[in-house]
Enzyme design. Structure first.
Site, PDB file in Angstrom:
ATOM      1  CG  ASN A 175     -18.601   6.331  -0.463  1.00 47.80           C
ATOM      2  OD1 ASN A 175     -17.482   6.413  -0.278  1.00 47.80           O
ATOM      3  ND2 ASN A 175     -19.493   6.157  -1.586  1.00 47.80           N
TER       4      ASN A 175
ATOM      5  CE  LYS B 119     -13.033  -0.261  -9.236  1.00 47.03           C
ATOM      6  NZ  LYS B 119     -12.013  -0.769  -8.513  1.00 47.03           N
TER       7      LYS B 119
ATOM      8  CE1 TYR C 205     -13.797   3.678  -8.276  1.00 43.67           C
ATOM      9  CE2 TYR C 205     -16.310   3.487  -8.848  1.00 43.67           C
ATOM     10  CZ  TYR C 205     -15.251   3.194  -8.242  1.00 43.67           C
ATOM     11  OH  TYR C 205     -15.553   1.893  -7.341  1.00 43.67           O
TER      12      TYR C 205
ATOM     13  CG  ASP D 215      -2.206   0.744   1.058  1.00 43.26           C
ATOM     14  OD1 ASP D 215      -3.187   0.156   1.150  1.00 43.26           O
ATOM     15  OD2 ASP D 215      -1.935   2.110   0.979  1.00 43.26           O
TER      16      ASP D 215
ATOM     17  CG  ASP E  89     -26.493   9.543  -6.878  1.00 41.58           C
ATOM     18  OD1 ASP E  89     -25.609   8.777  -6.764  1.00 41.58           O
ATOM     19  OD2 ASP E  89     -26.990  10.135  -5.848  1.00 41.58           O
TER      20      ASP E  89
ATOM     21  CB  SER F  16     -17.829  -1.199  -8.638  1.00 37.22           C
ATOM     22  OG  SER F  16     -19.089  -0.391  -8.526  1.00 37.22           O
TER      23      SER F  16
HETATM   24  C1  UD1 Z   1     -20.824   4.998  -5.413  1.00 39.97           C
HETATM   25  C2  UD1 Z   1     -20.323   4.365  -6.899  1.00 39.97           C
HETATM   26  C3  UD1 Z   1     -19.977   3.012  -6.701  1.00 39.97           C
HETATM   27  C4  UD1 Z   1     -18.607   2.962  -5.730  1.00 39.97           C
HETATM   28  C5  UD1 Z   1     -18.881   3.682  -4.596  1.00 39.97           C
HETATM   29  C6  UD1 Z   1     -17.638   3.879  -3.454  1.00 39.97           C
HETATM   30  C7  UD1 Z   1     -21.649   4.811  -8.873  1.00 39.97           C
HETATM   31  C8  UD1 Z   1     -22.948   4.963  -9.512  1.00 39.97           C
HETATM   32  N1  UD1 Z   1     -21.555   4.305  -7.727  1.00 39.97           N
HETATM   33  O1  UD1 Z   1     -21.678   4.346  -5.081  1.00 39.97           O
HETATM   34  O2  UD1 Z   1     -19.482   2.377  -7.929  1.00 39.97           O
HETATM   35  O3  UD1 Z   1     -18.212   1.717  -5.507  1.00 39.97           O
HETATM   36  O4  UD1 Z   1     -19.527   4.921  -4.750  1.00 39.97           O
HETATM   37  O5  UD1 Z   1     -17.039   4.919  -3.644  1.00 39.97           O
HETATM   38  O6  UD1 Z   1     -20.713   5.551  -9.261  1.00 39.97           O
HETATM   39  N2  UD1 Z   1     -26.524  10.075  -0.499  1.00 39.97           N
HETATM   40  C9  UD1 Z   1     -27.034  10.694   0.292  1.00 39.97           C
HETATM   41  N3  UD1 Z   1     -26.298  11.750   0.896  1.00 39.97           N
HETATM   42  C10 UD1 Z   1     -25.108  11.706   1.000  1.00 39.97           C
HETATM   43  C11 UD1 Z   1     -24.275  10.411   0.628  1.00 39.97           C
HETATM   44  C12 UD1 Z   1     -24.981   9.595  -0.444  1.00 39.97           C
HETATM   45  O7  UD1 Z   1     -28.090  10.857  -0.093  1.00 39.97           O
HETATM   46  O8  UD1 Z   1     -24.581  12.675   1.687  1.00 39.97           O
HETATM   47  C13 UD1 Z   1     -27.073   8.768  -1.310  1.00 39.97           C
HETATM   48  C14 UD1 Z   1     -26.605   8.674  -2.779  1.00 39.97           C
HETATM   49  O9  UD1 Z   1     -27.608   9.779  -3.394  1.00 39.97           O
HETATM   50  C15 UD1 Z   1     -26.926   7.387  -2.888  1.00 39.97           C
HETATM   51  C16 UD1 Z   1     -26.768   6.645  -1.751  1.00 39.97           C
HETATM   52  O10 UD1 Z   1     -26.666   7.393  -0.769  1.00 39.97           O
HETATM   53  O11 UD1 Z   1     -28.446   7.435  -3.387  1.00 39.97           O
HETATM   54  C17 UD1 Z   1     -25.484   5.817  -1.969  1.00 39.97           C
HETATM   55  O12 UD1 Z   1     -24.386   6.836  -2.171  1.00 39.97           O
HETATM   56  P1  UD1 Z   1     -22.808   6.399  -2.019  1.00 39.97           P
HETATM   57  O13 UD1 Z   1     -22.585   5.911  -0.438  1.00 39.97           O
HETATM   58  O14 UD1 Z   1     -22.273   7.620  -2.628  1.00 39.97           O
HETATM   59  O15 UD1 Z   1     -22.852   5.144  -3.107  1.00 39.97           O
HETATM   60  P2  UD1 Z   1     -22.929   4.904  -4.635  1.00 39.97           P
HETATM   61  O16 UD1 Z   1     -23.235   6.247  -5.073  1.00 39.97           O
HETATM   62  O17 UD1 Z   1     -24.142   4.118  -4.695  1.00 39.97           O
END
Ligand code: UD1
Length: 344
Positions: free
Chosen positions: A202, A156, A152, A33, A301, A127
């Site tokens: 996330n 993948k 990103y 790493d 999203d 992913s």
């Molecule tokens: C994204 C990527 C995925 C990647 C992952 C890890 C895409 C489509 N997906 O997942 O490939 O492996 O990140 O980095 O590119 N949300 C909120 N408020 C927040 C944060 C998130 O409402 O503050 C919602 C988002 O709109 C989404 C859900 O929570 O609907 C999950 O979001 P997130 O955790 O960022 O993951 P993904 O976007 O699904």
């Protein structure tokens, strides 16, 4: 004698949990790493959990000569789990070349070095992002690959293709591509977990940081999607369950149980949970009330995605086991532990 596995990105979020499970399963681990997005004390915490200190080399996977030295030093590496990659979707839009260079260059280095050191197999961190918005849910591995929404996501897809082309060319290598859904949670010991750099992108790290008071308010991105409560739906998979999928994938490669030289598996629970349902589950599991507000949609999203994990259930004998409640509790305990350690 124990078989040795190289884990790139082994001090990262999913990598560190996987090192623990590999060691628990009797494998010897070498972590590589560059610590660009993780802390060196993760190695100490892995040792606290397992009683075994994994070998650690601070090398960047882009450094071909450096990696060559690692393979020469540990000349009995049997297989690689390749986690090392940049993973922030938004950043990848701002800095595409950084993402293409890091994520693709490091995989190419691995694939070039594997035959030289007789490393049989590679497990690659892919992913569900490769499916985009699937036409059919739950999504199976046969679903078409959709045009990537971000650099990103594109790395993948490209890396999956690079692995397929390399194997098809006759290289003495086999591969398992694990398509993760949304990994969340932390180790039950609260010694390992997700450590976001700056403002979390996330959902779950944002939830736990809001709950503890680092962030004032969680923004829920959109409540006008075509879903029962209007918020997006994801398949949230416990990180320890996810880590265990890597152990069975490694075993399958080393025991020559693969049906094809490149296999693909969805790693998810098979259950979709909306963002609002997850927030409710967090409040219920922890007893902590979350300050949140609905805001506009986040660009890029996907509306809804969850896995059909039957292939992994059947072929790998792997299944997600941990409840959402226990998983969210583990994320919360990790956040509390970070505070105790004065980290966040
Ligand atoms: C994204 C990527 C995925 C990647 C992952 C890890 C895409 C489509 N997906 O997942 O490939 O492996 O990140 O980095 O590119 N949300 C909120 N408020 C927040 C944060 C998130 O409402 O503050 C919602 C988002 O709109 C989404 C859900 O929570 O609907 C999950 O979001 P997130 O955790 O960022 O993951 P993904 O976007 O699904």
């Amino acid at each position: 004698m124990k078989e040795r596995i190289l884990v790139t990105g082994g001090t990262g979020y999913i990598g560190s949990h996987t090192v623990v499970e590999l060691q628990n399963a009797g494998y010897d681990v070498v972590i590589v790493d560059n610590l660009s997005n993780s802390r060196a004390d993760v190695v100490d915490n892995i040792e606290k959990i397992t009683g075994i200190r994994p070998a650690f080399e601070k090398v960047d996977c882009l450094d071909f000569a450096g990696m060559d030295t690692v393979f020469a030093k540990y000349d009995d590496i049997k297989a690689i789990i390749h986690f090392a990659a940049s993973k922030a979707v938004g950043e990848s839009v701002q800095k595409p070349l950084l993402y293409y260079r890091n994520n693709i260059g490091s995989l190419i280095n691995m694939l070039e070095l594997m035959p030289k050191y007789k490393v049989e197999g590679i497990v690659f961190s892919s992913s569900c992002t490769v499916y985009g918005q699937p036409d059919v849910l739950p999504v199976t591995e046969k679903a078409p690959i959709k045009k990537a929404e971000s650099p990103y996501g594109n790395t993948k897809q490209i890396n999956e293709e690079i692995i397929r082309d390399t194997v098809a060319s006759g290289a003495p290598v086999s591969a398992i591509l694990l398509r993760y859904f949304n990994p969340i949670g932390a180790h039950p010991s609260a010694l390992l977990g997700e450590l976001p750099n700056g403002v979390p992108q996330n959902l779950v790290p944002y939830i736990t940081q809001t709950a503890i008071g680092i962030r004032e308010k969680l923004s829920v991105f959109g409540d006008d999607y075509n879903t029962p409560d209007g918020s997006c739906i994801r398949d949230f998979i416990n990180v320890v369950d996810l880590a265990k999928a890597h152990v069975v994938a490694i075993r399958r490669i080393l025991e020559h149980k693969q049906k094809e030289k490149v296999e693909v598996f969805n790693i998810g629970t098979g259950r979709g949970l909306s963002v609002l349902e997850l927030i409710n589950a967090f409040e219920k599991a922890t007893g902590v009330k979350l300050n949140y507000q609905i805001v506009g949609r986040r660009i890029g999203d996907i509306e809804k995605v969850w896995a059909n994990p039957e292939l992994a259930n059947k072929e790998l004998g792997w299944k997600a086991e941990t409840s959402t409640e226990d998983t969210l509790l583990s994320a919360w305990n990790w956040q509390l532990k970070l505070r105790e350690r004065g980290i966040q």
